[in-house]
Motif scaffolding. Structure first.
Motif, mmCIF file in Angstrom:
data_model
loop_
_atom_site.group_PDB
_atom_site.id
_atom_site.type_symbol
_atom_site.label_atom_id
_atom_site.label_comp_id
_atom_site.label_asym_id
_atom_site.label_seq_id
_atom_site.Cartn_x
_atom_site.Cartn_y
_atom_site.Cartn_z
ATOM 1 N N GLY A 197 -54.070 46.479 -18.152
ATOM 2 C CA GLY A 197 -53.018 46.658 -19.138
ATOM 3 C C GLY A 197 -53.424 47.625 -20.225
ATOM 4 O O GLY A 197 -54.376 48.383 -20.083
ATOM 5 N N SER A 198 -52.698 47.535 -21.314
ATOM 6 C CA SER A 198 -52.934 48.442 -22.443
ATOM 7 C C SER A 198 -53.798 47.751 -23.487
ATOM 8 O O SER A 198 -54.361 46.683 -23.261
ATOM 9 N N ALA A 199 -53.876 48.355 -24.648
ATOM 10 C CA ALA A 199 -54.740 47.858 -25.720
ATOM 11 C C ALA A 199 -54.392 46.427 -26.109
ATOM 12 O O ALA A 199 -55.290 45.602 -26.304
ATOM 13 N N ASN A 200 -53.118 46.108 -26.227
ATOM 14 C CA ASN A 200 -52.730 44.751 -26.626
ATOM 15 C C ASN A 200 -53.223 43.723 -25.619
ATOM 16 O O ASN A 200 -53.727 42.665 -25.999
ATOM 17 N N THR A 201 -53.083 44.014 -24.355
ATOM 18 C CA THR A 201 -53.531 43.095 -23.312
ATOM 19 C C THR A 201 -55.040 42.922 -23.359
ATOM 20 O O THR A 201 -55.547 41.801 -23.289
ATOM 21 N N VAL A 202 -55.764 44.019 -23.488
ATOM 22 C CA VAL A 202 -57.226 43.970 -23.519
ATOM 23 C C VAL A 202 -57.706 43.182 -24.734
ATOM 24 O O VAL A 202 -58.619 42.345 -24.621
ATOM 25 N N MET A 203 -57.096 43.396 -25.888
ATOM 26 C CA MET A 203 -57.495 42.660 -27.090
ATOM 27 C C MET A 203 -57.192 41.171 -26.944
ATOM 28 O O MET A 203 -57.991 40.332 -27.363
ATOM 29 N N THR A 204 -56.076 40.819 -26.334
ATOM 30 C CA THR A 204 -55.753 39.417 -26.093
ATOM 31 C C THR A 204 -56.781 38.787 -25.170
ATOM 32 O O THR A 204 -57.256 37.673 -25.432
ATOM 33 N N LEU A 205 -57.148 39.500 -24.102
ATOM 34 C CA LEU A 205 -58.166 38.997 -23.178
ATOM 35 C C LEU A 205 -59.505 38.819 -23.879
ATOM 36 O O LEU A 205 -60.231 37.851 -23.630
ATOM 37 N N HIS A 206 -59.830 39.739 -24.768
ATOM 38 C CA HIS A 206 -61.082 39.648 -25.522
ATOM 39 C C HIS A 206 -61.071 38.422 -26.435
ATOM 40 O O HIS A 206 -62.033 37.647 -26.472
ATOM 41 N N LEU A 207 -59.978 38.231 -27.149
ATOM 42 C CA LEU A 207 -59.899 37.130 -28.104
ATOM 43 C C LEU A 207 -59.900 35.760 -27.427
ATOM 44 O O LEU A 207 -60.425 34.797 -27.974
ATOM 45 N N ASN A 208 -59.325 35.665 -26.218
ATOM 46 C CA ASN A 208 -59.305 34.357 -25.560
ATOM 47 C C ASN A 208 -60.496 34.145 -24.617
ATOM 48 O O ASN A 208 -60.587 33.131 -23.936
ATOM 49 N N GLY A 209 -61.419 35.126 -24.577
ATOM 50 C CA GLY A 209 -62.644 34.974 -23.800
ATOM 51 C C GLY A 209 -62.546 35.379 -22.343
ATOM 52 O O GLY A 209 -63.529 35.320 -21.610
ATOM 53 N N THR A 210 -61.405 35.813 -21.904
ATOM 54 C CA THR A 210 -61.206 36.177 -20.506
ATOM 55 C C THR A 210 -61.801 37.528 -20.151
ATOM 56 O O THR A 210 -62.230 37.746 -19.015
ATOM 57 N N LEU A 211 -61.851 38.444 -21.099
ATOM 58 C CA LEU A 211 -62.321 39.801 -20.830
ATOM 59 C C LEU A 211 -63.747 39.800 -20.307
ATOM 60 O O LEU A 211 -64.050 40.460 -19.309
ATOM 61 N N LYS A 212 -64.631 39.057 -20.962
ATOM 62 C CA LYS A 212 -66.030 39.025 -20.546
ATOM 63 C C LYS A 212 -66.167 38.511 -19.113
ATOM 64 O O LYS A 212 -66.937 39.039 -18.319
ATOM 65 N N LYS A 213 -65.390 37.501 -18.785
ATOM 66 C CA LYS A 213 -65.404 36.948 -17.425
ATOM 67 C C LYS A 213 -64.960 38.007 -16.406
ATOM 68 O O LYS A 213 -65.576 38.168 -15.356
ATOM 69 N N MET A 214 -63.908 38.722 -16.733
ATOM 70 C CA MET A 214 -63.408 39.772 -15.844
ATOM 71 C C MET A 214 -64.461 40.864 -15.651
ATOM 72 O O MET A 214 -64.647 41.358 -14.531
ATOM 73 N N LEU A 215 -65.134 41.234 -16.729
ATOM 74 C CA LEU A 215 -66.153 42.276 -16.651
ATOM 75 C C LEU A 215 -67.338 41.811 -15.804
ATOM 76 O O LEU A 215 -67.885 42.584 -15.018
ATOM 77 N N ARG A 216 -67.721 40.551 -15.942
ATOM 78 C CA ARG A 216 -68.813 40.011 -15.114
ATOM 79 C C ARG A 216 -68.416 40.021 -13.641
ATOM 80 O O ARG A 216 -69.201 40.430 -12.789
ATOM 81 N N ALA A 248 -54.914 52.935 -20.919
ATOM 82 C CA ALA A 248 -54.623 52.126 -19.741
ATOM 83 C C ALA A 248 -55.967 51.666 -19.202
ATOM 84 O O ALA A 248 -56.827 52.492 -18.909
ATOM 85 N N VAL A 249 -56.163 50.380 -19.100
ATOM 86 C CA VAL A 249 -57.470 49.840 -18.737
ATOM 87 C C VAL A 249 -57.430 49.250 -17.326
ATOM 88 O O VAL A 249 -56.548 48.470 -16.985
ATOM 89 N N PHE A 250 -58.419 49.679 -16.552
ATOM 90 C CA PHE A 250 -58.624 49.158 -15.208
ATOM 91 C C PHE A 250 -59.998 48.498 -15.187
ATOM 92 O O PHE A 250 -60.962 49.052 -15.717
ATOM 93 N N ILE A 251 -60.101 47.329 -14.606
ATOM 94 C CA ILE A 251 -61.381 46.645 -14.466
ATOM 95 C C ILE A 251 -61.542 46.300 -12.998
ATOM 96 O O ILE A 251 -60.680 45.638 -12.416
ATOM 97 N N GLY A 252 -62.631 46.760 -12.425
ATOM 98 C CA GLY A 252 -62.865 46.508 -11.010
ATOM 99 C C GLY A 252 -61.806 47.134 -10.123
ATOM 100 O O GLY A 252 -61.479 46.600 -9.067
ATOM 101 N N GLY A 253 -61.254 48.257 -10.570
ATOM 102 C CA GLY A 253 -60.246 48.957 -9.785
ATOM 103 C C GLY A 253 -58.839 48.392 -9.911
ATOM 104 O O GLY A 253 -57.912 48.900 -9.300
ATOM 105 N N LYS A 254 -58.666 47.355 -10.722
ATOM 106 C CA LYS A 254 -57.349 46.738 -10.894
ATOM 107 C C LYS A 254 -56.823 47.019 -12.288
ATOM 108 O O LYS A 254 -57.558 46.918 -13.270
ATOM 109 N N PHE A 255 -55.539 47.343 -12.345
ATOM 110 C CA PHE A 255 -54.907 47.623 -13.626
ATOM 111 C C PHE A 255 -54.813 46.340 -14.445
ATOM 112 O O PHE A 255 -54.287 45.332 -13.984
#
Length: 80
Positions: free
Chosen positions: A54-73, A45-52
């Motif tokens: 999702g799970s592995a599938n959601t995180v991988m989708t965010l990574h593949l579409n480039g959104t994950l890096k933006k969220m982490l920044r 279960a992944v939380f970024i900046g204190g917000k839930f």
């Protein structure tokens, strides 16, 4: 999948806070809380900046579409 998600964050240059439910005395309680949030399976279960996020599938989708890096920044987890 937990290992893959941890590896993904490390490769992005992030030092995540990791809670291993099987090693925590309150692990079962945390697992139930995650399931109530809709995590099925409950880990990872992944939380970024204190917000839930999702799970592995959601995180991988965010990574593949480039959104994950933006969220982490935005959360201050990445400096670049």
């Amino acid at each position: 999948m937990c290992h893959a998600i941890k590896r993904l964050f490390y490769e992005q240059g992030v030092s995540p806070a990791i809670h291993e439910l099987d090693e925590d005395s309150r692990g079962r309680e945390m697992e139930w809380a995650l399931m109530r949030l809709g995590c099925n399976p409950s880990v990872p279960a992944v939380f970024i900046g204190g917000k839930f996020v999702g799970s592995a599938n959601t995180v991988m989708t965010l990574h593949l579409n480039g959104t994950l890096k933006k969220m982490l920044r935005e959360a201050g987890a990445l400096w670049l």
